[in-house]
Each structure stands twice: as C-alpha cells, then as structure tokens.
Design a protein around this motif. Structure first.
Motif, PDB file in Angstrom:
ATOM      1  N   THR A   1       0.852  -1.178   0.000  1.00 34.75           N
ATOM      2  CA  THR A   1       0.000   0.000   0.000  1.00 34.75           C
ATOM      3  C   THR A   1       0.891   1.231   0.000  1.00 34.75           C
ATOM      4  N   SER A   2       0.283   2.410   0.001  1.00 37.67           N
ATOM      5  CA  SER A   2       1.056   3.648   0.059  1.00 37.67           C
ATOM      6  C   SER A   2       1.226   4.153   1.484  1.00 37.67           C
ATOM      7  N   ASP A   3       0.730   3.409   2.476  1.00 36.97           N
ATOM      8  CA  ASP A   3       0.887   3.799   3.874  1.00 36.97           C
ATOM      9  C   ASP A   3       2.307   3.540   4.350  1.00 36.97           C
TER      10      ASP A   3
ATOM     11  N   GLY B   1       1.308  -0.344  -4.170  1.00 36.64           N
ATOM     12  CA  GLY B   1       2.494   0.031  -3.418  1.00 36.64           C
ATOM     13  C   GLY B   1       3.495   0.786  -4.256  1.00 36.64           C
TER      14      GLY B   1
END
Length: 380
Positions: A110-112, A141
């Motif tokens: 993911t982009s977290d 991602g």
C-alpha cells in the motif's frame, strides 16, 4: 553443478579475493533483505521482505573493518545485532531519519508508511510508534522515500510524480502536498538540498521540486532516443559544490550522466556490461544505481544479476559505447552453492560507506550480507 566443481570455483575466488579486497566480511540473514540503511557510521538497519512476519534489525559492522592497525589481531570479525524488532509484513523500503533514532518503512503493498523507534542505550527493542496515511490516488504500493537533513524530522514520500508529499513525523501533519496530473511512476526520491528534491521516474524523466514553493514539481524529460518502449530507468543524484550530477541506468544497460541544472542534456553516456538473467523480468524496485559519495566519478550498479559492478564514469563519452566495469563483486554468486533448479542468486541491495571511500555493503536473495573494501585494479 557438481560439489567438486563448486569447490574449485570457490577456491579460485578465495585466492583471487586476497589480491582484490582489502577487507571482506560475510554474514547470513535468516531472510533476504531488500533494504540496507545507515543508522550511523558503524551500524546499519536491515529487514526481511517475506509476506509474513519479519525481523527488522540494527547491526553493527565488524570491528575489524575499522581497525587502524594490526587488523589481523582484531578478534571481533562478525556483524552483531544491537537492536531488533518484528514487523507484521514485508519491508520493501526503509529510511533512517538523520539526527534521530527514527526510521520509516513501507511494505510495498500500500502507500501507507510505518514509523519505528530504533531503540537506544536503555532498550534493545525496535518498536513501531506510528503510521502515516499514504496518498489517496496511489495505485498499490511502490512507495519511494527521502529524508531531509533538517531540524524538524520529516519524510518525503509518494508513488507517482503527481502525488509527492512531505510529512512531519512528530505531528503526522502534511507540510508539503502539491498534487498534479503527472502520473509518472517513481523509481526514487532524493533531497539535493534541505528543501529542493529530485523525483526520478521509471521512464527516465526527472522532476524537481521545492518544499517551500506552492508550484508543482518541474519536469525535465530524458531526451536521448528511447531504446525501446518498455525500458525502465533507475537514477541517483550526487550534490556537490559545483552542482548536482544525475546518473540514470536503463533496463537495457544504457547509462546517462547529466547535470541537474540541465537534466535533459547528456554530459556523457555508456553501454554497461550488464547481463539480465534469462527469463527474469525486471521490476521498478529490482535495480540499484549509486554514486560513490567519497570517490570521484565512480558509479555502482546491482540488481541485474548476482554481481555488484563499479564503473568509472570519467571514461564515458558522448556516444553510448560499451564499457567494462572497473571492479565486480562476485562473492554472492560464488560463496553459496545453489541446489539444481533453484533460482540464481540476485543482489537485492547495495550501499556505499560515506567515509571509507571503497567500502560497500551488499545483500542478495539467498540472505547473504557482505561488507567489502575493494582494491582499485587501475592503481596497480
């Protein structure tokens, strides 16, 4: 390969290494790592990238590597775990925040982001302390990160050239966010000063931005003729007193050096002697290209196969003629015998030491971790 043949290759390489390395130390991780990040001049951080629970470790380098005299009398010759912790998922990117005991990671799914306390003298535990929400328009991602050298701990992060933001770590607040329509996939982020950053893209474009400005990052497209439409590019930046140099390497082995003041112009270029392993499809996170921080004109490349190659860019010219590496570290492929049918060993990451000019660390897909100080063959 027969065991006797492997033994002969290993013996030959060991004898060769006595003449080609000033120092060479080998360590074996439980799981392969794709990240090697300095946390001090003598410690690094590594982490596993399997889809399940992974170790995140801070390791001290072998004391023998830093012995000024009588290296042979130094008893401590191995890496040592000084801090450690567990992460519930893979770690595909890790950045240490300068001047702190903080690190930021991405799982590549993911982009977290995840924020970690690396521990101190009172604790040997690395623990997760916070999370940072990624950009809303990030597709999957592939997060890239860079940490500025500033009094306020912060992290620059994004997946595409149009969704880059700077987040303050103590507060979790976004202090720079200039979304745009640009959708170039990022290959890396670099701070070239405390406020100016470079966003390098997989298509070869280079975007520059200023975290004090409200305008979107400026793009300078790569102007050399495309080798083929599917080429990926990897970039590194080297700030200096006379400007900032960029080096870009493509999936076909083309290397291009440019100046950040005119990033679309070619200063010099070459065709590197890289050999992508058969049936291996290169992905944006596979290749690492780095300028040597303390060795003028030296460029290192890994990820095409099981070697780390070092090139002298001073010998490159106006046309992309073929060049041979100045040095090759082949230790990851010759030090471990792979069972028949297993995938060949591939270097997953490498990094230069900032003070010891010819010292590098490299990691490979078999879990091996090497630190080596090579001897320049051109110096006799």
């Amino acid at each position: 390969m027969e065991e006797s043949d492997f033994g002969d290759i290993l013996d030959d390489w060991f004898i060769e290494s006595l003449k080609t390395y000033k120092d060479l130390h080998v360590y074996q991780l439980e799981f392969p790592t794709t990240v090697i990040e300095w946390t001090s001049g003598k410690t690094i951080c590594v982490a596993g990238d399997s889809l399940t629970k992974n170790d995140i470790l801070e390791l001290s380098l072998p004391p023998k590597l830093f012995a000024e005299v009588n290296k042979g009398l130094c008893a401590e010759r191995d890496f040592k775990v000084v801090h450690g912790g567990l992460t519930q998922g893979p770690v595909s990117v890790l950045k240490h925040i300068p001047g702190t005991r903080l690190a930021v990671t991405s799982d590549g799914l993911t982009s977290d982001l995840q924020v970690w306390d690396l521990g101190g003298e009172d604790s040997d535990v690395i623990r997760r302390t916070a999370s940072i929400k990624g950009t809303q328009n990030a597709q999957g991602g592939g997060v890239k990160m860079a940490a500025p050298c500033s009094t306020q701990p912060a992290i620059l992060h994004g997946t595409r050239s149009g969704d880059i933001r700077l987040t303050c770590l103590p507060t979790g607040q976004c202090i720079y966010d200039r979304a745009s329509d640009s959708a170039d996939l990022l290959s890396s982020l670099h701070f070239v000063s405390e406020v100016v950053f470079l966003a390098a893209c997989t298509n070869g474009n280079a975007h520059t931005g200023d975290t004090r400005m409200s305008s979107s990052p400026q793009v300078a497209p790569l102007t050399i003729p495309a080798i083929d439409s599917s080429s990926l590019w990897w970039t590194d930046a080297l700030p200096g007193v006379s400007g900032c140099r960029l080096v870009r390497v493509s999936s076909t082995g083309r290397a291009v050096v440019s100046d950040l003041r005119k990033p679309a112009d070619v200063v010099c270029q070459a065709q590197l002697e890289v050999q992508t392993q058969e049936r291996r499809h290169l992905r944006p996170g596979d290749v690492t290209v780095r300028w040597a921080p303390s060795l003028e004109d030296a460029v290192s490349v890994s990820g095409f196969g099981g070697d780390v190659q070092i090139y002298n860019s001073a010998s490159w010219g106006a046309e992309p003629t073929g060049v041979k590496p100045l040095f090759e570290h082949r230790g990851h492929t010759v030090s471990v015998q792979q069972p028949d049918g297993d995938a060949p060993v591939v270097v997953t990451a490498h990094i230069w030491h900032h003070e010891q000019a010819r010292t590098l660390l490299s990691a490979a897909s078999d879990g091996s971790l090497h630190v080596w100080d090579w001897i320049d063959p051109s110096a006799g």
